[in-house]
Write a protein that holds these residues in place. Structure first.
Motif, PDB file in Angstrom:
ATOM      1  N   LYS A  63       0.926  -1.254  -0.041  1.00 30.03           N
ATOM      2  CA  LYS A  63       0.132  -0.135   0.000  1.00 30.03           C
ATOM      3  C   LYS A  63       0.730   1.203   0.159  1.00 30.03           C
ATOM      4  O   LYS A  63       1.869   1.400   0.720  1.00 30.03           O
ATOM      5  CB  LYS A  63      -1.009  -0.129   1.316  1.00 30.03           C
ATOM      6  N   PRO A  64       0.458   2.208  -0.772  1.00 29.64           N
ATOM      7  CA  PRO A  64      -0.638   2.411  -1.488  1.00 29.64           C
ATOM      8  C   PRO A  64      -0.495   1.975  -3.251  1.00 29.64           C
ATOM      9  O   PRO A  64      -1.303   2.440  -4.009  1.00 29.64           O
ATOM     10  CB  PRO A  64      -0.859   3.929  -1.621  1.00 29.64           C
ATOM     11  N   ILE A  65       0.524   1.298  -3.418  1.00 26.02           N
ATOM     12  CA  ILE A  65       0.968   1.105  -4.692  1.00 26.02           C
ATOM     13  C   ILE A  65       0.100  -0.255  -5.188  1.00 26.02           C
ATOM     14  O   ILE A  65      -0.565  -0.631  -6.340  1.00 26.02           O
ATOM     15  CB  ILE A  65       2.464   0.707  -4.872  1.00 26.02           C
ATOM     16  N   GLN A 277      -4.063  10.514 -22.114  1.00 23.72           N
ATOM     17  CA  GLN A 277      -5.507  11.044 -21.465  1.00 23.72           C
ATOM     18  C   GLN A 277      -5.488  11.629 -20.019  1.00 23.72           C
ATOM     19  O   GLN A 277      -6.505  12.038 -19.824  1.00 23.72           O
ATOM     20  CB  GLN A 277      -6.300   9.720 -21.546  1.00 23.72           C
ATOM     21  N   GLY A 278      -4.163  11.489 -19.415  1.00 23.89           N
ATOM     22  CA  GLY A 278      -3.951  12.087 -18.228  1.00 23.89           C
ATOM     23  C   GLY A 278      -4.679  10.964 -17.148  1.00 23.89           C
ATOM     24  O   GLY A 278      -4.794  11.323 -15.920  1.00 23.89           O
ATOM     25  N   LYS A 279      -4.715   9.772 -17.493  1.00 24.59           N
ATOM     26  CA  LYS A 279      -5.458   8.699 -16.487  1.00 24.59           C
ATOM     27  C   LYS A 279      -4.481   8.462 -15.406  1.00 24.59           C
ATOM     28  O   LYS A 279      -4.781   8.212 -14.133  1.00 24.59           O
ATOM     29  CB  LYS A 279      -5.785   7.528 -17.239  1.00 24.59           C
ATOM     30  N   THR A 280      -3.249   8.215 -15.967  1.00 22.51           N
ATOM     31  CA  THR A 280      -2.186   7.766 -14.913  1.00 22.51           C
ATOM     32  C   THR A 280      -1.911   8.817 -13.816  1.00 22.51           C
ATOM     33  O   THR A 280      -1.530   8.819 -12.779  1.00 22.51           O
ATOM     34  CB  THR A 280      -0.873   7.331 -15.447  1.00 22.51           C
ATOM     35  N   LYS A 281      -1.987  10.168 -14.246  1.00 22.24           N
ATOM     36  CA  LYS A 281      -1.952  11.308 -13.556  1.00 22.24           C
ATOM     37  C   LYS A 281      -2.975  11.228 -12.306  1.00 22.24           C
ATOM     38  O   LYS A 281      -2.670  11.536 -10.994  1.00 22.24           O
ATOM     39  CB  LYS A 281      -1.765  12.650 -14.087  1.00 22.24           C
ATOM     40  N   GLU A 282      -4.145  11.290 -12.838  1.00 18.97           N
ATOM     41  CA  GLU A 282      -5.146  11.167 -11.787  1.00 18.97           C
ATOM     42  C   GLU A 282      -5.071  10.076 -10.957  1.00 18.97           C
ATOM     43  O   GLU A 282      -5.396  10.175  -9.545  1.00 18.97           O
ATOM     44  CB  GLU A 282      -6.712  10.680 -12.569  1.00 18.97           C
ATOM     45  N   GLN A 286      -4.747  10.256  -6.732  1.00 19.80           N
ATOM     46  CA  GLN A 286      -5.640   9.481  -5.816  1.00 19.80           C
ATOM     47  C   GLN A 286      -4.922   8.688  -4.982  1.00 19.80           C
ATOM     48  O   GLN A 286      -5.203   8.653  -3.786  1.00 19.80           O
ATOM     49  CB  GLN A 286      -6.418   8.552  -6.978  1.00 19.80           C
ATOM     50  N   PHE A 287      -3.828   7.858  -5.252  1.00 21.47           N
ATOM     51  CA  PHE A 287      -3.290   6.936  -4.413  1.00 21.47           C
ATOM     52  C   PHE A 287      -1.985   7.434  -3.708  1.00 21.47           C
ATOM     53  O   PHE A 287      -1.629   6.994  -2.677  1.00 21.47           O
ATOM     54  CB  PHE A 287      -3.062   5.653  -5.008  1.00 21.47           C
TER      55      PHE A 287
END
Length: 297
Positions: A63-65, A277-282, A286-287
């Motif tokens: 955690k958190p990975i 798409q910026g998904k990994t940044k989000e 978050q984590f």
């Protein structure tokens, strides 16, 4: 319109046996979410092509990975990104398997697992055993765990050198060791003495800094967050005595079995799209609480 009717009829004929088999298999029709996604998602993949099952091992206490939440669900930054990768690759069906670090490494090398997730850094030794894809997965923030009294003066490695502070020993195989080596190569006029240590537990490091035996510990931020910042952390009682300064990040990677080059290539295409798409940044925010990739040089 005529062509559409023909296509609809052809689809019904082709998939009639599949629909019948799903209806007969009670468990297959249950609307229950599993580690590999909902049945609807799995069936959608099967509807387009027979998906190849991929076993993705992950360190269950990272955690958190990578970790298993209170509901028994696989989650964490690495896991959630690979779930998005899975959605973009209908030719594959990912199954997430919680395990230990050692079993993960041995299992991926032997072929028991196809992919391994454990906040893994790049090392030449591992590159000889596993496939590293072209695209990195995440970024593990590195920084200095210091005493509160030094918070205003120690920010990065240059301060350690300038103020002649004592750095906690680091295992040579640790990615943090290479950060100091890189700094010393770039600043030969004022290098930082670095003592090699094969084994230093998280707890030992925290106590040695708090007790003043060393001035700073170069370590990944998750160790500080889990053990000191978290209210249930083993050393939360030292939160008022310790501080943290992030100044760098190290790329992290999924480890692929040597026979899974095609899968690694498919991952590269999917993860690149997710980054754009910026998904990994989000998910990093978050984590991990911040976009740690912004610290990458």
């Amino acid at each position: 319109m005529k062509n559409k009717k023909k296509k609809s009829l052809l689809t019904a004929v082709l998939f009639a046996p599949l629909i019948a088999s799903i209806a007969l298999g009670g468990c297959a029709s249950q609307a229950v979410e599993t580690q590999t996604g909902t049945n609807a998602e799995v069936n959608a993949k099967i509807g387009t092509a027979e998906a190849k099952k991929i076993k993705v091992a992950f360190a269950q206490t990272g955690k958190p990975i990578t970790y298993v939440d209170e509901n028994g669900k696989a989650t964490g930054y690495d896991v959630e990104v690979l779930k998005l990768v899975d959605e973009l690759l209908p030719q594959y069906e990912f199954e997430f398997v919680p395990t230990t670090d050692d079993d993960l490494l041995i299992g991926v090398e032997s072929g028991k697992y196809d992919v391994g997730l454990k906040n893994a850094f790049y090392t030449e030794a591992r590159a000889a055993k596993y496939i590293y894809p072209k695209e990195y997965l995440g970024a593990s923030a590195s920084g200095l765990l210091i005493r509160k009294e030094d918070e205003g003066t120690i920010h990065d490695l240059s301060d350690i050198a300038k103020l002649d502070k004592k750095l906690l020993p680091i295992a040579p195989q640790d990615a943090q060791y290479s950060l100091v080596q890189t700094y010393n190569n770039e600043h030969p006029e004022d290098p930082i003495p670095i003592e090699a240590s094969e084994s230093f537990t998280v707890q030992d490091g925290i106590l040695l800094i708090a007790e003043g035996k060393y001035d700073a510990w170069l370590v990944i931020k998750s160790n500080y967050d889990i053990n000191v910042v978290a209210k249930d952390g083993a050393y939360h009682n030292l939160a008022d005595e310790l501080a943290w300064s992030t100044f760098a990040a190290t790329k992290t990677w999924p480890l692929f079995n040597k026979k899974q080059q095609a899968l690694a290539d498919a991952y590269d295409g999917a993860i690149k799209q997710l980054k754009e798409q910026g998904k990994t940044k989000e998910l990093l925010v978050q984590f991990l609480g911040e976009d740690t990739a912004s610290y990458l040089k």
